[in-house]
Design a protein around this motif. Structure first.
Motif, mmCIF file in Angstrom:
data_model
loop_
_atom_site.group_PDB
_atom_site.id
_atom_site.type_symbol
_atom_site.label_atom_id
_atom_site.label_comp_id
_atom_site.label_asym_id
_atom_site.label_seq_id
_atom_site.Cartn_x
_atom_site.Cartn_y
_atom_site.Cartn_z
ATOM 1 N N ALA A 70 44.402 38.636 34.567
ATOM 2 C CA ALA A 70 44.878 39.403 35.728
ATOM 3 C C ALA A 70 46.284 39.937 35.482
ATOM 4 O O ALA A 70 46.599 41.083 35.826
ATOM 5 C CB ALA A 70 44.843 38.525 36.977
ATOM 6 N N ARG A 71 47.139 39.120 34.880
ATOM 7 C CA ARG A 71 48.502 39.575 34.566
ATOM 8 C C ARG A 71 48.463 40.730 33.575
ATOM 9 O O ARG A 71 49.163 41.744 33.755
ATOM 10 C CB ARG A 71 49.325 38.423 33.987
ATOM 11 N N SER A 72 47.653 40.582 32.525
ATOM 12 C CA SER A 72 47.612 41.616 31.489
ATOM 13 C C SER A 72 47.046 42.926 32.017
ATOM 14 O O SER A 72 47.387 44.002 31.504
ATOM 15 C CB SER A 72 46.791 41.123 30.292
ATOM 16 N N GLU A 73 46.192 42.834 33.038
ATOM 17 C CA GLU A 73 45.619 44.048 33.628
ATOM 18 C C GLU A 73 46.559 44.709 34.628
ATOM 19 O O GLU A 73 46.272 45.818 35.111
ATOM 20 C CB GLU A 73 44.297 43.702 34.316
ATOM 21 N N GLY A 74 47.664 44.049 34.952
ATOM 22 C CA GLY A 74 48.678 44.668 35.787
ATOM 23 C C GLY A 74 48.545 44.449 37.276
ATOM 24 O O GLY A 74 49.256 45.091 38.060
ATOM 25 N N TRP A 75 47.666 43.539 37.714
ATOM 26 C CA TRP A 75 47.531 43.277 39.141
ATOM 27 C C TRP A 75 48.750 42.526 39.661
ATOM 28 O O TRP A 75 49.403 41.774 38.927
ATOM 29 C CB TRP A 75 46.261 42.474 39.419
ATOM 30 N N THR A 76 49.082 42.709 40.926
ATOM 31 C CA THR A 76 50.266 42.068 41.493
ATOM 32 C C THR A 76 50.065 40.577 41.727
ATOM 33 O O THR A 76 51.036 39.847 41.948
ATOM 34 C CB THR A 76 50.662 42.726 42.831
ATOM 35 N N GLY A 77 48.829 40.112 41.681
ATOM 36 C CA GLY A 77 48.528 38.695 41.849
ATOM 37 C C GLY A 77 47.063 38.456 41.603
ATOM 38 O O GLY A 77 46.281 39.392 41.370
ATOM 39 N N LEU A 78 46.679 37.193 41.633
ATOM 40 C CA LEU A 78 45.275 36.818 41.493
ATOM 41 C C LEU A 78 44.884 35.967 42.679
ATOM 42 O O LEU A 78 45.595 35.023 43.044
ATOM 43 C CB LEU A 78 45.039 36.024 40.205
ATOM 44 N N ARG A 79 43.764 36.299 43.270
ATOM 45 C CA ARG A 79 43.262 35.580 44.445
ATOM 46 C C ARG A 79 41.871 35.038 44.110
ATOM 47 O O ARG A 79 40.978 35.803 43.752
ATOM 48 C CB ARG A 79 43.193 36.552 45.624
ATOM 49 N N VAL A 80 41.721 33.709 44.201
ATOM 50 C CA VAL A 80 40.473 33.051 43.823
ATOM 51 C C VAL A 80 39.840 32.414 45.052
ATOM 52 O O VAL A 80 40.531 31.796 45.869
ATOM 53 C CB VAL A 80 40.722 31.963 42.752
ATOM 54 N N LEU A 81 38.536 32.559 45.166
ATOM 55 C CA LEU A 81 37.759 31.838 46.166
ATOM 56 C C LEU A 81 36.635 31.121 45.446
ATOM 57 O O LEU A 81 35.821 31.749 44.768
ATOM 58 C CB LEU A 81 37.173 32.774 47.219
ATOM 59 N N GLY A 82 36.605 29.810 45.549
ATOM 60 C CA GLY A 82 35.556 29.038 44.900
ATOM 61 C C GLY A 82 34.730 28.258 45.903
ATOM 62 O O GLY A 82 35.262 27.454 46.660
ATOM 63 N N GLU A 83 33.418 28.517 45.922
ATOM 64 C CA GLU A 83 32.508 27.700 46.724
ATOM 65 C C GLU A 83 32.144 26.474 45.897
ATOM 66 O O GLU A 83 31.700 26.587 44.761
ATOM 67 C CB GLU A 83 31.248 28.485 47.064
#
Length: 276
Positions: free
Chosen positions: A94-107
């Protein structure tokens, strides 16, 4: 809604039991992440409406959905260290792709199929993965269906998160504890409340920072703590006993300062405490 209270760096155990409400929360969590230009990873199959999944999946690479078992048990077995490495890889991507953050949802329903072994290993993973969130970039909500896990199971995994939320949370809910890395000085800043309910998460973060410290001083900034109990003192003392250098506590409340002097059975030379 709990989504409005979450920030990058948060890692929350969410015990839910109302499907309609759960779908609403999950949808808002995903959509707000897209608005904030976060990459969004959804590990699951039940909480997002199929129509929304079809619309989002693969769009500009910002949203990705995968079966939870495929992520956590790729070969049929669950290994906590491997799962942490997998999550670290997603954060790096996610960092390398340039997104401002990563948001995870795990069931986490997959873990209910082979208790108690999976739950014990899962608690270990949930504790160890906290080290990946203290950099204030990624955030995660781990969704546990209360109909699939008993109270003992939920207590195990919730204690490995800095914060937990249930369906009867108050409107001003925040994660009980927030932990954020500091670089000058090297260490971690704590805010909120540190107690027995989240001690495993704190212990795991301190272990990770000790491993990084290379004999340098590790600073625990307690200025933002509203409350700290004896379990918190024990974790800090344990870190001071394990570290090659020094554990320096700054901003300690009078209560925490007293606990850090009262709890150890012998002097801890590698521990220094500075009151707020």
């Amino acid at each position: 809604m709990i989504v409005d209270r979450l920030r990058p760096g948060d890692h929350v155990c969410w015990a839910f039991d109302a499907d309609d409400t759960a779908t609403e929360v999950v949808t808002e969590y995903v959509e707000s992440g897209l608005r904030d230009e976060h990459k969004v990873l959804y590990f699951g199959a039940e909480l997002l409406p199929a129509a929304l999944l079809d619309t989002l999946d693969g769009a500009d690479g910002q949203f990705e959905a995968s079966p939870a078992a495929q992520i956590f048990r790729p070969d049929g077995s669950f290994e906590p260290s491997r799962a942490v490495e997998t999550m670290a890889g997603h954060i790096a991507t996610a960092r390398s792709e340039g997104w401002t953050g990563l948001r995870v949802l795990g069931e986490m329903a997959w873990a209910a199929t082979d208790r108690p072994v999976a739950v014990k290993r899962l608690a270990q993973f949930e504790a160890d993965v906290n080290q990946l969130f203290i950099d204030d970039y990624a955030m995660a909500v781990c969704a546990y269906n209360r109909r699939l896990f008993n109270w003992t199971d939920l207590s195990e995994v919730c204690a490995s998160h800095p914060g937990a939320v249930t369906s009867n949370h108050s409107i001003d809910w925040d994660p009980l504890l927030r932990m954020r890395r500091t670089t000058d000085p090297f260490g971690v800043a704590l805010s909120g409340e540190a107690d027995a309910s989240n001690q495993r998460s704190l212990a795991a973060v301190l272990r990770a920072l000790i491993a990084e410290s290379n004999g340098d001083t590790l600073t625990v900034d307690a200025t933002g703590l509203r409350f700290a109990d004896v379990s918190t003192a024990r974790q800090i003392i344990g870190a001071a006993e394990a570290v090659q250098g020094v554990v320096r506590v700054v901003g300690a409340s009078p209560t925490l300062e007293w606990l850090l002097s009262f709890v150890p059975s012998r002097p801890v030379p590698n521990l220094t405490v500075e009151r707020a």
